[in-house]
Scaffold this motif. Sequence first.
Motif, PDB file in Angstrom:
ATOM      1  N   ILE A 131       2.148  -5.868  43.307  1.00  0.00           N
ATOM      2  CA  ILE A 131       2.282  -4.431  43.561  1.00  0.00           C
ATOM      3  C   ILE A 131       1.116  -3.980  44.425  1.00  0.00           C
ATOM      4  CG2 ILE A 131       2.364  -2.137  42.525  1.00  0.00           C
ATOM      5  CD1 ILE A 131       3.392  -3.496  39.963  1.00  0.00           C
ATOM      6  N   ALA A 132       1.418  -3.245  45.485  1.00  0.00           N
ATOM      7  CA  ALA A 132       0.384  -2.636  46.320  1.00  0.00           C
ATOM      8  C   ALA A 132       0.317  -1.151  45.999  1.00  0.00           C
ATOM      9  CB  ALA A 132       0.678  -2.848  47.801  1.00  0.00           C
ATOM     10  N   ASP A 133      -0.860  -0.695  45.577  1.00  0.00           N
ATOM     11  CA  ASP A 133      -1.082   0.700  45.171  1.00  0.00           C
ATOM     12  C   ASP A 133      -1.929   1.364  46.255  1.00  0.00           C
ATOM     13  OD1 ASP A 133      -1.507   3.055  43.817  1.00  0.00           O
ATOM     14  OD2 ASP A 133      -2.857   2.196  42.310  1.00  0.00           O
ATOM     15  N   LEU A 134      -1.259   2.132  47.139  1.00  0.00           N
ATOM     16  CA  LEU A 134      -1.950   2.763  48.268  1.00  0.00           C
ATOM     17  C   LEU A 134      -2.396   4.176  47.904  1.00  0.00           C
ATOM     18  CD1 LEU A 134       0.365   1.629  51.197  1.00  0.00           C
ATOM     19  CD2 LEU A 134      -1.453   0.385  50.064  1.00  0.00           C
ATOM     20  N   TYR A 135      -3.526   4.607  48.486  1.00  0.00           N
ATOM     21  CA  TYR A 135      -4.183   5.860  48.106  1.00  0.00           C
ATOM     22  C   TYR A 135      -4.527   5.774  46.610  1.00  0.00           C
ATOM     23  CZ  TYR A 135      -1.516   7.421  52.281  1.00  0.00           C
ATOM     24  OH  TYR A 135      -0.951   7.544  53.527  1.00  0.00           O
ATOM     25  N   CYS A 136      -5.100   4.661  46.196  1.00  0.00           N
ATOM     26  CA  CYS A 136      -5.191   4.350  44.767  1.00  0.00           C
ATOM     27  C   CYS A 136      -6.319   5.071  44.035  1.00  0.00           C
ATOM     28  CB  CYS A 136      -5.330   2.843  44.562  1.00  0.00           C
ATOM     29  SG  CYS A 136      -6.955   2.163  44.968  1.00  0.00           S
ATOM     30  N   GLY A 137      -7.256   5.697  44.761  1.00  0.00           N
ATOM     31  CA  GLY A 137      -8.364   6.359  44.073  1.00  0.00           C
ATOM     32  C   GLY A 137      -9.140   5.375  43.220  1.00  0.00           C
ATOM     33  N   ALA A 138      -9.355   5.726  41.956  1.00  0.00           N
ATOM     34  CA  ALA A 138     -10.084   4.849  41.034  1.00  0.00           C
ATOM     35  C   ALA A 138      -9.185   3.766  40.449  1.00  0.00           C
ATOM     36  CB  ALA A 138     -10.709   5.677  39.915  1.00  0.00           C
ATOM     37  N   GLY A 139      -8.009   3.585  41.009  1.00  0.00           N
ATOM     38  CA  GLY A 139      -7.099   2.533  40.572  1.00  0.00           C
ATOM     39  C   GLY A 139      -6.193   2.921  39.426  1.00  0.00           C
ATOM     40  N   THR A 140      -6.118   4.212  39.128  1.00  0.00           N
ATOM     41  CA  THR A 140      -5.461   4.687  37.906  1.00  0.00           C
ATOM     42  C   THR A 140      -4.030   4.182  37.746  1.00  0.00           C
ATOM     43  OG1 THR A 140      -6.788   6.689  38.079  1.00  0.00           O
ATOM     44  CG2 THR A 140      -4.963   6.723  36.528  1.00  0.00           C
ATOM     45  N   ILE A 141      -3.174   4.447  38.735  1.00  0.00           N
ATOM     46  CA  ILE A 141      -1.755   4.112  38.577  1.00  0.00           C
ATOM     47  C   ILE A 141      -1.564   2.615  38.421  1.00  0.00           C
ATOM     48  CG2 ILE A 141       0.506   4.136  39.686  1.00  0.00           C
ATOM     49  CD1 ILE A 141      -0.193   6.825  40.911  1.00  0.00           C
ATOM     50  N   GLY A 142      -2.113   1.838  39.348  1.00  0.00           N
ATOM     51  CA  GLY A 142      -1.920   0.398  39.313  1.00  0.00           C
ATOM     52  C   GLY A 142      -2.465  -0.247  38.051  1.00  0.00           C
TER      53      GLY A 142
END
Length: 270
Positions: A131-142
């Motif tokens: 999974i590539a999490d773009l605009y991930c910030g602190a990685g929260t969603i991924g």
Amino acid sequence: MNDAAQAILAILQEKNITLDDLKTLILRESKSKKTCIAILYVKNKQAGETLKNVSHFLLGINGFLVIYSNPLSPASKTTAVLHVSGDNFLEEVIKNRTIKYGFDSFFQNNMPVFENALEIIQKETAGAQCIADLYCGAGTIGICLAEKNQRMIGVEIDEHAALRAKENALSNNIVPYEAYELSAEKTEKEILQKADVIIVDPPRSGLHPKLTKTILECTPKKIIYLSCNPKTQHDDMLLLLQNYTPIKLYGFDFYPQTPHMESLLICFKK
């Protein structure tokens, strides 16, 4: 929070610091940890220097920061950190994962609704190998979605947030996790070609045209698009229709009693 704000205002009055010296006072709270930090942005550096002896203990909160912000800009951005007492970060527990984020990092503040959105995203990413999490910030969603042995890639333009994403992945035992300090539009094909699912959570301006072009060239199996601006999401989708079919659309009231809403779009490769 209100008591801390009143205490800060009293200190400003006592030190004869005026509105002309100030930009913004922000108080941020962790819903799960019940902690709070205050960030005072000042336009006058000398006025800010007089606050160096103010302790977070005195204010009854977990952290107090004084930030000098360029007076030529209306935005409350960090030019220099003048004073830190206590914590300069917050932590939130989401889906049994602890996410640490900086005092100036974006973070969702409506946790119950955000967790509802994550539940849907998790179902859509179940079984994905990468999974590539773009605009991930602190990685929260991924990080909150990651399954055992599921490869996760985070892309974030902000240096400090990208570092937090790496730290959060490590502290939550999310392995393997790759974090790239890049603007989303500069993400190379070689990175996106690894992923069978791409998650995007862009700012209100939507996807950069270069990123849209790269996605269309790499054609991952699924795109999950969380948006704070349905109008730009719609415009982006019109371009993605070349190779993708929108299957599901969800709406979320993250900010009740405001005109703002978030929409979650699930698209499959044709």
